[in-house]
Design a protein around this motif. Structure first.
Motif, PDB file in Angstrom:
ATOM      1  N   PRO A 190      31.074  34.085  39.401  1.00  0.00           N
ATOM      2  CA  PRO A 190      32.190  35.025  39.340  1.00  0.00           C
ATOM      3  C   PRO A 190      33.480  34.402  39.850  1.00  0.00           C
ATOM      4  O   PRO A 190      33.462  33.545  40.729  1.00  0.00           O
ATOM      5  CB  PRO A 190      31.747  36.179  40.243  1.00  0.00           C
ATOM      6  CG  PRO A 190      30.676  35.631  41.097  1.00  0.00           C
ATOM      7  CD  PRO A 190      30.077  34.460  40.378  1.00  0.00           C
ATOM      8  N   ASP A 214      36.904  34.722  41.924  1.00  0.00           N
ATOM      9  CA  ASP A 214      37.305  35.480  43.117  1.00  0.00           C
ATOM     10  C   ASP A 214      36.085  36.156  43.742  1.00  0.00           C
ATOM     11  O   ASP A 214      36.028  37.372  43.895  1.00  0.00           O
ATOM     12  CB  ASP A 214      38.372  36.511  42.739  1.00  0.00           C
ATOM     13  CG  ASP A 214      39.086  37.093  43.944  1.00  0.00           C
ATOM     14  OD1 ASP A 214      39.121  36.427  44.998  1.00  0.00           O
ATOM     15  OD2 ASP A 214      39.581  38.219  43.836  1.00  0.00           O
ATOM     16  N   SER A 215      35.095  35.335  44.084  1.00  0.00           N
ATOM     17  CA  SER A 215      33.801  35.872  44.507  1.00  0.00           C
ATOM     18  C   SER A 215      33.838  36.550  45.868  1.00  0.00           C
ATOM     19  O   SER A 215      34.638  36.218  46.737  1.00  0.00           O
ATOM     20  CB  SER A 215      32.732  34.783  44.487  1.00  0.00           C
ATOM     21  OG  SER A 215      33.057  33.755  45.380  1.00  0.00           O
ATOM     22  N   SER A 235      32.245  39.231  41.646  1.00  0.00           N
ATOM     23  CA  SER A 235      33.698  39.154  41.770  1.00  0.00           C
ATOM     24  C   SER A 235      34.198  40.344  42.577  1.00  0.00           C
ATOM     25  O   SER A 235      33.540  41.382  42.662  1.00  0.00           O
ATOM     26  CB  SER A 235      34.351  39.159  40.387  1.00  0.00           C
ATOM     27  OG  SER A 235      34.178  40.423  39.775  1.00  0.00           O
TER      28      SER A 235
END
Length: 160
Positions: free
Chosen positions: A41, A43-44, A69
Motif C-alpha cells: 500500500p 502511505d502505509s 494504506s
C-alpha cells in the motif's frame, strides 16, 4: 525456543480476516480475498497486537500486524463509525477503528494457540515497531474493496 507450537496457516489467517471483516465491516458479506499479486500500500499504516504466550517450553511473544494504506484505514473507520464518505476522520478515531480490527484478528489468532496467553492493547502507527529481534512466521496479502491489506505474524526471538 521452539516456535513450531504457534504455527498458523494462511488458510486460517484468511478465514479469520474474512470472518472479522464480514461481521464488522461488510454486513455479513465476504468482500476480502487473497491477492493474486502482492501489492504494497501507498502511505502505509500499521496496526498490531502482541500475544504473550505461556508455552510448555517457556514464554514467547508473538505479534499480528495488519498493514494497509491510510486511505483504506479511513474507509475502515468510516464504515465502523457509519459516517459518510466525505466526513473527516481524526487520527484518534482511525486508531480506535483500525486498532479494533487488529485486536479482533490478533485475538482470533491467539485462540488458535493451545496455551495460556494475554493480548496487548492494539497499537496503530505509520512505522512498525520492530525494535526487538523478531522472526517472521507468516504473511498473507489481501484485497478489500479493491485495496491492498496484509496480515503478518512474527515471534520475538528473545524474551524480556
Amino acid at each position: 525456543m521452539n516456535t513450531l507450537n504457534i504455527e498458523v496457516s494462511k488458510d486460517q489467517i484468511l478465514g479469520i480476516v474474512q470472518e472479522v471483516f464480514a461481521a464488522m465491516l461488510d454486513m455479513g458479506e465476504t468482500l476480502i480475498f487473497e491477492a493474486t499479486k502482492p501489492t504494497d500500500p501507498v502511505d502505509s499504516l500499521h496496526a498490531w497486537v502482541d500475544m504473550k504466550l505461556n508455552l510448555a517450553e517457556g514464554p514467547l511473544t508473538a505479534r499480528a500486524i495488519l498493514c494497509t494504506s491510510e486511505e483504506t484505514a479511513q474507509t475502515i473507520t468510516r464504515t465502523l463509525l457509519m459516517t459518510g464518505e466525505d466526513e473527516d476522520v481524526s487520527f484518534a478515531d482511525l486508531a480506535d477503528a483500525f486498532g479494533e480490527i487488529a485486536n479482533m484478528v490478533g485475538g482470533n489468532v491467539k485462540s488458535l494457540v493451545q496455551a495460556p496467553s494475554e493480548l496487548s492493547m492494539p497499537v496503530v502507527s505509520k512505522e512498525k515497531d520492530m525494535s526487538h529481534e523478531w522472526l517472521f512466521l507468516q504473511d498473507l496479502h489481501l484485497v478489500w474493496r479493491s485495496q491492498p491489506l496484509s496480515v503478518s505474524l512474527w515471534v520475538q526471538s528473545t524474551t524480556n
